[in-house]
Design a protein around this motif. Structure first.
Motif, PDB file in Angstrom:
ATOM      1  N   TYR A 365       0.814  -1.233   0.000  1.00 25.55           N
ATOM      2  CA  TYR A 365       0.000   0.000   0.000  1.00 25.55           C
ATOM      3  C   TYR A 365       0.844   1.278   0.000  1.00 25.55           C
ATOM      4  CZ  TYR A 365      -3.047  -3.560   2.137  1.00 25.55           C
ATOM      5  OH  TYR A 365      -3.726  -4.708   2.439  1.00 25.55           O
ATOM      6  N   ILE A 392      -7.445  -0.664   0.337  1.00 28.21           N
ATOM      7  CA  ILE A 392      -7.348  -0.259  -1.067  1.00 28.21           C
ATOM      8  C   ILE A 392      -8.456   0.725  -1.422  1.00 28.21           C
ATOM      9  CG2 ILE A 392      -7.495  -1.134  -3.450  1.00 28.21           C
ATOM     10  CD1 ILE A 392      -6.091  -3.681  -2.384  1.00 28.21           C
ATOM     11  N   LYS A 393      -9.646   0.430  -0.980  1.00 32.42           N
ATOM     12  CA  LYS A 393     -10.787   1.285  -1.303  1.00 32.42           C
ATOM     13  C   LYS A 393     -10.607   2.693  -0.712  1.00 32.42           C
ATOM     14  CE  LYS A 393     -15.730   1.030  -1.285  1.00 32.42           C
ATOM     15  NZ  LYS A 393     -16.856   0.637  -0.549  1.00 32.42           N
ATOM     16  N   ASN A 396      -7.440   4.581  -2.277  1.00 30.92           N
ATOM     17  CA  ASN A 396      -7.687   5.009  -3.655  1.00 30.92           C
ATOM     18  C   ASN A 396      -8.680   6.154  -3.693  1.00 30.92           C
ATOM     19  OD1 ASN A 396      -5.924   3.351  -4.936  1.00 30.92           O
ATOM     20  ND2 ASN A 396      -7.428   1.795  -5.503  1.00 30.92           N
ATOM     21  N   SER A 397      -9.731   6.026  -2.900  1.00 29.83           N
ATOM     22  CA  SER A 397     -10.767   7.047  -3.011  1.00 29.83           C
ATOM     23  C   SER A 397     -10.317   8.386  -2.424  1.00 29.83           C
ATOM     24  CB  SER A 397     -12.057   6.510  -2.382  1.00 29.83           C
ATOM     25  OG  SER A 397     -12.573   7.389  -1.452  1.00 29.83           O
ATOM     26  N   ALA A 400      -5.629   8.894  -3.716  1.00 33.36           N
ATOM     27  CA  ALA A 400      -5.343   8.897  -5.161  1.00 33.36           C
ATOM     28  C   ALA A 400      -6.367   9.756  -5.906  1.00 33.36           C
ATOM     29  CB  ALA A 400      -5.331   7.478  -5.691  1.00 33.36           C
ATOM     30  N   ASP A 401      -7.665   9.494  -5.672  1.00 31.55           N
ATOM     31  CA  ASP A 401      -8.685  10.173  -6.478  1.00 31.55           C
ATOM     32  C   ASP A 401      -8.991  11.592  -5.970  1.00 31.55           C
ATOM     33  OD1 ASP A 401      -8.711   7.832  -7.814  1.00 31.55           O
ATOM     34  OD2 ASP A 401     -10.601   7.109  -6.984  1.00 31.55           O
ATOM     35  N   ARG A 581      -2.595   4.950  -7.723  1.00 36.47           N
ATOM     36  CA  ARG A 581      -3.767   4.119  -7.380  1.00 36.47           C
ATOM     37  C   ARG A 581      -3.295   2.708  -7.059  1.00 36.47           C
ATOM     38  NH1 ARG A 581      -8.988   5.136  -7.916  1.00 36.47           N
ATOM     39  NH2 ARG A 581      -9.548   2.973  -8.233  1.00 36.47           N
ATOM     40  N   GLU A 583      -3.558  -1.300  -6.793  1.00 38.70           N
ATOM     41  CA  GLU A 583      -4.224  -2.361  -7.550  1.00 38.70           C
ATOM     42  C   GLU A 583      -4.849  -3.348  -6.579  1.00 38.70           C
ATOM     43  OE1 GLU A 583      -4.407  -2.794 -10.859  1.00 38.70           O
ATOM     44  OE2 GLU A 583      -3.428  -0.848 -11.136  1.00 38.70           O
TER      45      GLU A 583
END
Ligand code: ME8
Length: 597
Positions: A365, A392-393, A396-397, A400-401, A581, A583
């Motif tokens: 991570y 991860i969720k 990423n949210s 990253a996003d 992000r 994977e």
């Protein structure tokens, strides 16, 4: 015990901080952040001696140990950004005791070798995790042996030790003595009845030996008075209540040594070679050792702020303050307590084979990704659950996003071809007394004024949450603002504005300027939690290292009629995506889609 071994639901104090930052400095003034006054850690000349527990070396570190260290690190970094003051952060390893002696024997190695090896694993982990410790103590060091022996002599000098025959249950994995009421009977792996600790479930053994006893019972009343006079000394508040309840029960004297023929791996009692000092007395004194005890601790003591897991609350909130009072020292200023991490709903344990290796998590991570997850999802009042998909969720949210995406959108060459911190135009974004009056406000909308108010308020809010050991709430409020900023950007569709049209250019630059200002504030505020990512973000915005303290948190100075030092400045070099992000491993994708049972 039940409350502690299951979960502590947030009580009234868990739901809200004691004081919510509001009013003057927090709203719309653009004034630099002023830390709320608080004993010890805030205000001019602040001092703090933060500590993690020192960890047993009978096994390698796992994510629970890392979590304690990250909480302490984030508090330490946060205080360092508040302004003048000086702080230390101590961590280390607890290397004596029966448990270590037995672990070394089982591994066929000398205790000293086992200690050096596992202590090295903890040190490397914390270094890799960017834990900004200033001291790493090992209880096998000569400085510590001296401190423990001086401490013992002080207890003895005050007539608070006596020799007696101790008879009772001893739990080696927990290194503690238990009363009849604290044990129960359960079948062991072979189905034979076996006595175990009610709280930890670990096996206990009947012990009868001559020990030194500490007159703990004499401190029941002083402890009660200390707690009643310092209502915030243990936080979160439900743990404070737990300790008060313990003090309503009997407080028997405490055995503080073991016979040397049973326990050789420890510090001998001064002047009595038949006895070894009890490992918990040895371990707790580490906090004084790192403060410079017995010669130089006065500069730092009692500015001690201990971060501990709920499993060792009694040792820190009852035994330790009593021992300190016994030698004429003040109890610690603050005890921060956190709950436990479980893995897919189960307690981490070697026998279940579900102990999570933090180094593997960093590989999967990234360091900042995992730091962020633990501090954002970890709620000190209750046990928290780890599983891969959740990390991860979340990462990423939010990283990253939401954060990375926002930066990307407003520095892309297509939208900001000159690569500078664009100009703010007062005529596009007027400072109105009534923010709802759209006509008077140029092109800004009511929601845009709400964004400005939220980000203005944010630094004080974040500091308040940190001060109340609610780092997860601090992060929640930063994320809410990041989302609000994405909404602002989306609402004004700056990519549709034409740079050749002077009026549109003015507004386009203003939208970019406001967004970059928001990102600057988030970057500064996130430094204690994701230091490398925050550095990358601030460097991309061209914010110099000396411009990243909390005194630099004045948001959108141009809106408040003040000069902005960043306006027109060339942005920093493009170092790629702010946060990659993550994977989802293939197996898990199948699991999520229901392709695997
Ligand atoms: O008790 N979740 O050391 P220890 C969160 N040496 N935190 C956890 C955890 C989990 N599942 N498991 C452990 C000792 N911890 C003594 C301390 S201090 C003077 C001496 C963390 O290696 C938590 O902070 O058993 C807990 O209190 C500590 O590790 C216990 O570490």
């Amino acid at each position: 015990a039940v409350l502690l071994s299951t979960s502590l639901r947030p009580g009234r104090s868990g739901a809200r901080p004691r004081s919510t930052p509001q009013g003057a400095g927090a709203r719309g003034t653009g004034s630099p952040l002023l830390a709320p006054p608080r004993r010890g850690s805030s205000g001019p000349g602040r001092r703090w001696l933060l500590s993690t527990p020192i960890f047993y070396v009978n096994g390698p570190p796992h994510i629970g140990h890392l979590y304690s260290a990250l909480l302490a690190d984030a508090l330490h970094r946060h205080r360092g950004l508040l302004g003048p003051g000086s702080g230390r952060l101590a961590t280390g390893t607890d290397e004596h005791g029966l448990k270590i002696q037995q672990a070394a024997a089982a591994a066929g190695t000398a205790p000293s070798e086992l200690c050096s090896h596992v202590s090295g694993l903890f040190r490397d982990l914390f270094f890799r995790a960017a834990v900004s410790f200033t001291d790493f103590i090992r209880t096998t060091e000569p400085r510590h042996r001296r401190a423990v022996q001086c401490f013992w002599a002080a207890l003895q000098g005050r007539g608070l030790l006596y020799k007696d025959f101790y008879e009772g249950w001893y739990c080696t994995p927990d290194e503690c003595f238990l009363t009849q009421a604290q044990i129960t009977e359960r079948p062991d792996a072979q189905g034979r009845p076996c006595k175990v600790s009610l709280e930890s479930g670990h096996q206990v053994h009947w012990t009868k030996e001559e020990n030194y006893m500490f007159k703990l019972s004499e401190f029941q009343e002083p402890l009660r008075k200390w707690l009643q006079g310092n209502r915030h000394v243990i936080s979160p508040e439900p743990f404070y209540q737990v300790v008060l309840r313990w003090l309503e029960e009997d407080l028997p004297d405490l055995s503080v040594s073991r016979e040397r023929n049973r326990l050789q791996w420890g510090i001998p009692v001064p002047g009595d070679s038949t006895q070894t000092i009890y490992v918990w007395v040895d371990a707790l004194v580490n906090y004084l050792t790192v403060a410079g005890y017995p010669d130089a601790h006065h500069a730092w003591w009692p500015a001690a702020h201990h971060v501990v897991g709920k499993d060792i609350l009694k040792f820190h909130a009852i035994y330790w303050p009593a021992l300190l009072m016994a030698v004429g020292l003040d109890p610690p200023e603050q005890i921060y307590v956190h709950s436990h991490w479980t893995v897919r709903g189960q307690k981490m344990s070697k026998s279940l084979g579900n102990v999570v290796d933090p180094v593997a998590c960093f590989k999967q991570y990234t360091v900042d990704g995992f730091r962020y997850f633990l501090l954002r999802q970890g709620v000190p009042e209750r046990d928290c659950d780890y599983y891969e998909e959740k990390v991860i969720k979340l990462v990423n949210s939010e990283l990253a996003d939401a954060l990375g995406g926002l930066l990307n959108r407003c520095i892309a060459p297509s939208i900001n071809p000159s690569g500078i911190y664009p100009h703010f135009s007062e005529s596009c974004f007027r400072k109105g007394s009534d923010h709802i009056d759209v006509e008077a406000s140029g092109r800004a909308l009511a929601e845009d004024y709400e964004l400005v108010a939220s980000v203005d308020r944010l630094p004080l809010q974040v500091t308040d949450y940190f001060e109340h050991f609610q780092i997860y709430k601090a992060l929640e409020s930063v994320v809410a603002c990041v989302r609000q900023t994405n909404g602002f950007f989306q609402r004004h569709t700056p990519w549709k504005l034409c740079r050749d049209n002077p009026a549109e250019k003015c507004w386009l630059d203003t939208v970019l300027h406001v967004t970059l200002e928001c990102l600057r504030i988030y970057g500064i505020l996130l430094q204690p939690v994701i230091p490398a990512t925050a550095d990358k973000l601030l460097s991309r915005l061209s914010i110099k290292p000396e411009e990243r303290a909390f005194t630099d948190l004045t948001f959108l100075p141009r809106y408040h009629g003040k000069p902005c030092p960043f306006e027109g400045r060339k942005l920093g070099p493009d170092m790629g995506a702010l946060f990659p992000r993550l994977e989802t491993p293939r197996g898990h994708q199948m699991e999520i889609k229901g392709l695997r049972p």
